[in-house]
Design an enzyme around this catalytic site. Structure first.
Site, PDB file in Angstrom:
ATOM      1  N   LYS A   9      54.185 -20.341  49.268  1.00  0.00           N
ATOM      2  CA  LYS A   9      53.307 -21.283  48.585  1.00  0.00           C
ATOM      3  C   LYS A   9      52.270 -21.852  49.571  1.00  0.00           C
ATOM      4  CE  LYS A   9      56.801 -22.544  45.108  1.00  0.00           C
ATOM      5  NZ  LYS A   9      57.523 -23.691  44.474  1.00  0.00           N
ATOM      6  N   TYR A  49      53.583 -21.094  35.769  1.00  0.00           N
ATOM      7  CA  TYR A  49      54.630 -22.110  35.585  1.00  0.00           C
ATOM      8  C   TYR A  49      54.672 -22.646  34.163  1.00  0.00           C
ATOM      9  CZ  TYR A  49      56.121 -22.467  40.474  1.00  0.00           C
ATOM     10  OH  TYR A  49      56.673 -22.229  41.719  1.00  0.00           O
ATOM     11  N   PHE A  57      56.309 -33.598  36.245  1.00  0.00           N
ATOM     12  CA  PHE A  57      55.752 -33.182  37.532  1.00  0.00           C
ATOM     13  C   PHE A  57      54.728 -32.057  37.412  1.00  0.00           C
ATOM     14  CE2 PHE A  57      59.844 -30.766  37.288  1.00  0.00           C
ATOM     15  CZ  PHE A  57      59.368 -29.462  37.369  1.00  0.00           C
ATOM     16  N   ARG A  85      67.113 -15.795  46.326  1.00  0.00           N
ATOM     17  CA  ARG A  85      67.327 -17.189  45.909  1.00  0.00           C
ATOM     18  C   ARG A  85      68.288 -17.897  46.870  1.00  0.00           C
ATOM     19  NH1 ARG A  85      64.341 -19.786  41.882  1.00  0.00           N
ATOM     20  NH2 ARG A  85      66.216 -20.881  41.195  1.00  0.00           N
ATOM     21  N   THR A  91      66.005 -26.155  45.432  1.00  0.00           N
ATOM     22  CA  THR A  91      64.626 -26.556  45.130  1.00  0.00           C
ATOM     23  C   THR A  91      64.150 -27.699  46.026  1.00  0.00           C
ATOM     24  OG1 THR A  91      65.015 -25.941  42.825  1.00  0.00           O
ATOM     25  CG2 THR A  91      63.093 -27.329  43.265  1.00  0.00           C
ATOM     26  N   ARG A 105      63.799 -22.997  52.806  1.00  0.00           N
ATOM     27  CA  ARG A 105      63.239 -24.289  52.392  1.00  0.00           C
ATOM     28  C   ARG A 105      63.599 -25.403  53.378  1.00  0.00           C
ATOM     29  NH1 ARG A 105      63.939 -23.306  45.868  1.00  0.00           N
ATOM     30  NH2 ARG A 105      61.772 -22.698  45.495  1.00  0.00           N
ATOM     31  N   ASN A 115      58.037 -27.085  48.534  1.00  0.00           N
ATOM     32  CA  ASN A 115      59.228 -26.379  49.018  1.00  0.00           C
ATOM     33  C   ASN A 115      58.901 -24.984  49.541  1.00  0.00           C
ATOM     34  OD1 ASN A 115      58.750 -25.167  46.579  1.00  0.00           O
ATOM     35  ND2 ASN A 115      60.622 -25.880  45.596  1.00  0.00           N
ATOM     36  N   HIS A 118      58.920 -19.442  46.767  1.00  0.00           N
ATOM     37  CA  HIS A 118      59.390 -19.221  45.402  1.00  0.00           C
ATOM     38  C   HIS A 118      60.172 -17.920  45.364  1.00  0.00           C
ATOM     39  CE1 HIS A 118      59.340 -18.462  41.071  1.00  0.00           C
ATOM     40  NE2 HIS A 118      58.915 -17.253  41.371  1.00  0.00           N
ATOM     41  N   GLU A 129      57.016 -11.838  36.596  1.00  0.00           N
ATOM     42  CA  GLU A 129      56.244 -12.336  37.738  1.00  0.00           C
ATOM     43  C   GLU A 129      55.627 -11.204  38.551  1.00  0.00           C
ATOM     44  OE1 GLU A 129      59.021 -14.911  39.701  1.00  0.00           O
ATOM     45  OE2 GLU A 129      58.980 -16.370  38.061  1.00  0.00           O
TER      46      GLU A 129
HETATM   47  P1  ATP Z   1      60.583 -21.748  42.039  1.00  0.00           P
HETATM   48  O1  ATP Z   1      60.562 -21.440  40.565  1.00  0.00           O
HETATM   49  O2  ATP Z   1      59.221 -22.128  42.583  1.00  0.00           O
HETATM   50  O3  ATP Z   1      61.274 -20.741  42.881  1.00  0.00           O
HETATM   51  P2  ATP Z   1      62.883 -23.384  41.627  1.00  0.00           P
HETATM   52  O4  ATP Z   1      63.351 -22.366  40.674  1.00  0.00           O
HETATM   53  O5  ATP Z   1      63.764 -23.744  42.747  1.00  0.00           O
HETATM   54  O6  ATP Z   1      61.463 -23.047  42.223  1.00  0.00           O
HETATM   55  P3  ATP Z   1      62.025 -24.942  39.367  1.00  0.00           P
HETATM   56  O7  ATP Z   1      62.942 -25.911  38.756  1.00  0.00           O
HETATM   57  O8  ATP Z   1      61.763 -23.642  38.657  1.00  0.00           O
HETATM   58  O9  ATP Z   1      62.513 -24.696  40.863  1.00  0.00           O
HETATM   59  O10 ATP Z   1      60.633 -25.684  39.616  1.00  0.00           O
HETATM   60  C1  ATP Z   1      59.470 -24.953  39.915  1.00  0.00           C
HETATM   61  C2  ATP Z   1      58.722 -25.679  40.999  1.00  0.00           C
HETATM   62  O11 ATP Z   1      58.290 -26.947  40.511  1.00  0.00           O
HETATM   63  C3  ATP Z   1      59.565 -26.014  42.236  1.00  0.00           C
HETATM   64  O12 ATP Z   1      59.659 -24.949  43.135  1.00  0.00           O
HETATM   65  C4  ATP Z   1      58.798 -27.201  42.803  1.00  0.00           C
HETATM   66  O13 ATP Z   1      57.657 -26.778  43.548  1.00  0.00           O
HETATM   67  C5  ATP Z   1      58.355 -27.927  41.549  1.00  0.00           C
HETATM   68  N1  ATP Z   1      59.334 -28.942  41.153  1.00  0.00           N
HETATM   69  C6  ATP Z   1      60.563 -28.747  40.629  1.00  0.00           C
HETATM   70  N2  ATP Z   1      61.198 -29.901  40.389  1.00  0.00           N
HETATM   71  C7  ATP Z   1      60.341 -30.873  40.775  1.00  0.00           C
HETATM   72  C8  ATP Z   1      60.395 -32.297  40.792  1.00  0.00           C
HETATM   73  N3  ATP Z   1      61.466 -32.953  40.336  1.00  0.00           N
HETATM   74  N4  ATP Z   1      59.335 -32.965  41.271  1.00  0.00           N
HETATM   75  C9  ATP Z   1      58.232 -32.323  41.707  1.00  0.00           C
HETATM   76  N5  ATP Z   1      58.110 -30.979  41.722  1.00  0.00           N
HETATM   77  C10 ATP Z   1      59.146 -30.267  41.265  1.00  0.00           C
END
Ligand code: ATP
Length: 140
Positions: A9, A49, A57, A85, A91, A105, A115, A118, A129
């Site tokens: 990212k 997304y 958020f 993962r 996350t 991370r 973070n 992805h 994706e």
């Molecule tokens: P990714 O899909 O990017 O691999 P993830 O699966 O760990 O991440 P998701 O829950 O799918 O997490 O959220 C997608 C992205 O949205 C996160 O990677 C983070 O950048 C952002 N995000 C998730 N939760 C929060 C939160 N509570 N506050 C702010 N940003 C968030």
């Protein structure tokens, strides 16, 4: 073998973590089949997304994801989706630093938004994706 989409990212790229992340990728014997650097605009980031579009958020996430270029890679190995993962960690990077100190991370992320990486979370999302960025899905 299985394919997954990995992304560094904007904070990961701007923080110069690319080489360190790639060393981890190679150490864990993923093959990098494809890679490209791209700048997401609001529409592309929102589309990527889309499942989070109703979250509080979301506006902040889109601002973050459009704040600079991202590096996307197709990684391949046995069990690539789950293994990537696991390597990236939870996350919330601030928690990752405590609970998964060896995760990517923990190394380069800051909090639950910034973070740095992805990874696709299922076979279905990996296919979506990969085609999102590379416009083809190979079936093997
Ligand atoms: P990714 O899909 O990017 O691999 P993830 O699966 O760990 O991440 P998701 O829950 O799918 O997490 O959220 C997608 C992205 O949205 C996160 O990677 C983070 O950048 C952002 N995000 C998730 N939760 C929060 C939160 N509570 N506050 C702010 N940003 C968030």
């Amino acid at each position: 073998k299985e394919k997954t989409l990995a992304m560094i990212k904007p904070d990961g790229l701007l923080g110069n973590y690319t080489e360190r992340i790639k060393l981890v990728i190679l150490e864990y014997e993923f093959s990098i089949l494809k890679e490209t650097t791209t700048q997401l605009d609001q529409d592309r980031a929102s589309s990527f997304y889309t499942e989070h579009s109703s979250k509080s958020f979301f506006p902040s996430l889109i601002k973050y994801m459009t704040s600079g270029p991202v590096l996307v890679m197709v990684l391949e190995k046995e069990n690539a989706i789950a293994d990537w993962r696991t390597l990236i960690g939870p996350t919330d990077s601030s928690r990752a630093k405590v609970t998964h100190p060896n995760s990517i991370r923990a190394m380069c992320g800051v909090d639950s938004e910034k973070n740095c990486v992805h990874g696709s979370d299922s076979l279905q999302s990996a296919q979506r994706e990969i085609s999102f960025f590379f416009e083809e899905i190979s079936s093997d």
